[in-house]
Design a protein around this motif. Structure first.
Motif, PDB file in Angstrom:
ATOM      1  N   SER A   1     -43.008  18.961 -11.322  1.00  0.00           N
ATOM      2  CA  SER A   1     -43.485  17.586 -11.113  1.00  0.00           C
ATOM      3  C   SER A   1     -44.819  17.301 -11.773  1.00  0.00           C
TER       4      SER A   1
ATOM      5  N   SER B   1     -31.472  10.839   3.287  1.00  0.00           N
ATOM      6  CA  SER B   1     -31.999   9.597   3.864  1.00  0.00           C
ATOM      7  C   SER B   1     -31.275   9.187   5.141  1.00  0.00           C
TER       8      SER B   1
ATOM      9  N   ASP C   1     -33.379  18.919 -10.297  1.00  0.00           N
ATOM     10  CA  ASP C   1     -32.232  18.027 -10.142  1.00  0.00           C
ATOM     11  C   ASP C   1     -31.190  18.611  -9.195  1.00  0.00           C
TER      12      ASP C   1
ATOM     13  N   LEU D   1     -32.611  18.339  -5.594  1.00  0.00           N
ATOM     14  CA  LEU D   1     -32.512  16.994  -5.025  1.00  0.00           C
ATOM     15  C   LEU D   1     -31.073  16.624  -4.702  1.00  0.00           C
ATOM     16  N   THR D   2     -30.145  17.034  -5.561  1.00  0.00           N
ATOM     17  CA  THR D   2     -28.736  16.717  -5.331  1.00  0.00           C
ATOM     18  C   THR D   2     -28.217  17.382  -4.064  1.00  0.00           C
TER      19      THR D   2
ATOM     20  N   ALA E   1     -29.769  15.458  -1.072  1.00  0.00           N
ATOM     21  CA  ALA E   1     -29.174  14.128  -0.890  1.00  0.00           C
ATOM     22  C   ALA E   1     -27.776  14.217  -0.295  1.00  0.00           C
TER      23      ALA E   1
ATOM     24  N   THR F   1     -44.100  16.247  -5.925  1.00  0.00           N
ATOM     25  CA  THR F   1     -42.677  15.945  -6.047  1.00  0.00           C
ATOM     26  C   THR F   1     -42.362  14.577  -5.454  1.00  0.00           C
TER      27      THR F   1
ATOM     28  N   TYR G   1     -40.651  12.274  -8.122  1.00  0.00           N
ATOM     29  CA  TYR G   1     -39.194  12.213  -8.004  1.00  0.00           C
ATOM     30  C   TYR G   1     -38.736  11.423  -6.787  1.00  0.00           C
TER      31      TYR G   1
ATOM     32  N   ARG H   1     -36.097   9.507  -5.068  1.00  0.00           N
ATOM     33  CA  ARG H   1     -34.660   9.604  -5.351  1.00  0.00           C
ATOM     34  C   ARG H   1     -33.874   8.877  -4.273  1.00  0.00           C
ATOM     35  N   PRO H   2     -32.995   7.939  -4.644  1.00  0.00           N
ATOM     36  CA  PRO H   2     -32.125   7.344  -3.634  1.00  0.00           C
ATOM     37  C   PRO H   2     -31.357   8.433  -2.901  1.00  0.00           C
TER      38      PRO H   2
ATOM     39  N   VAL I   1     -32.782  10.482  -0.697  1.00  0.00           N
ATOM     40  CA  VAL I   1     -33.704  11.536  -0.274  1.00  0.00           C
ATOM     41  C   VAL I   1     -34.943  10.899   0.345  1.00  0.00           C
TER      42      VAL I   1
END
Length: 286
Positions: free
Chosen positions: A100, A169, A218, A221-222, A225, A237, A241, A243-244, A246
């Motif tokens: 980051s 989220s 990536d 995060l995936t 999520a 971070t 980053y 991220r929708p 998260v």
């Protein structure tokens, strides 16, 4: 098989192929026709194959010559890149990072640097390696959040960052204002063992969460999520980053993460001191 192939030979090969004759190639290269002919002949001898068909009317590539031409062009281009990088020297400062960069300080750093050091171009380079590209030679100074090999690299701490927990989220924890490390013990923790900053050593033996390896930011995060894992990460971070899917929540009892700049001990870039000063000021809110 080791062959003695020289760049001058490849230049002559490419010039003759492009010009269609030894005479015109010699003019383009600023050499004598005899010198071009000798270079091509010595290249053919080194390769053990004819590269051109020569007649009184034209010069054309053989099948081998056609196959060799493309890699010859690539070799000459690579040599030009080497020369260009050497010529650039200290007029470029390459800053490597794995995850980051400097978080919320990244853009201010880039803008302040451009204003204060217009003669030294700044390049931010992401490299997914333990040293953020420093050991591989792709950067001059690296942003690290783990300790480097001090026998090879010099380093200094430029700032500290809080740790955050990353959750899906729709996870119930996403509604919390903050979390504690002990609460993560029953969860699966996404861990990037290569370039991440979190290990199971953050927890005492017997109360450590299960670990799930991930490949890079990536992948990390995936996995979060998708709700399969939670993560622990520095606040950089959070800024770098969003991220929708998260959500990030501060860990109120986790130790901070030191942010380091590292560079080659025996070959420091002359702009390292200026970079250290500027980034330290940014982390101190100056």
């Amino acid at each position: 098989m080791v062959m003695n192939v020289e760049l001058r030979q490849l230049r002559c090969l490419v010039a003759v192929a492009d010009a269609g004759s030894f005479t015109d190639a010699a003019v383009d290269l600023g050499l004598s026709q005899a010198a071009v002919s000798r270079s091509v002949a010595s290249l053919e001898a080194a390769l053990g194959a004819r590269l051109f068909r020569r007649t009184t009317r034209e010069v054309t590539l053989t099948a081998t010559g056609s196959r060799v031409l493309a890699p010859a062009r690539r070799a000459l281009a690579a040599a030009s890149d080497v020369a260009r990088e050497a010529a650039a020297g200290h007029s470029v400062l390459r800053v490597g990072y794995a995850w980051s960069a400097l978080g919320k300080h990244t853009t201010p750093f880039q803008r302040r640097w451009a204003a204060a050091h217009p003669d030294t171009e700044l390049r931010m380079i992401r490299a997914n390696s333990v040293t953020a590209g420093l050991a591989e030679g792709t950067c001059d100074v690296a942003v690290l959040r783990t300790e480097p090999d001090r026998s090879r690299f010099a380093e200094t701490i430029v700032g500290l960052e809080r740790r955050y927990c990353a959750v899906a989220s729709d996870d119930p924890w996403a509604r919390r204002r903050s979390l504690r490390l002990a609460e993560l013990s029953d969860r699966v923790l996404a861990i990037d063992r290569r370039t991440g900053t979190t290990s199971l050593d953050l927890w005492p033996p017997g109360s450590r969460p299960a670990g799930q390896p991930t490949g890079d930011i990536d992948d990390w995060l995936t996995a979060i999520a998708a709700g399969r894992c939670v993560g622990v990460t520095p606040e950089s971070t959070v800024a770098q980053y969003p991220r929708p899917g998260v959500a990030y929540r501060p860990l109120r009892d986790a130790p901070t993460v030191p942010v380091r700049l590292a560079w080659w001990r025996d070959d420091p870039h002359p702009a390292v001191t200026a970079a250290v000063t500027l980034i330290t000021d940014l982390y101190r809110g100056r």
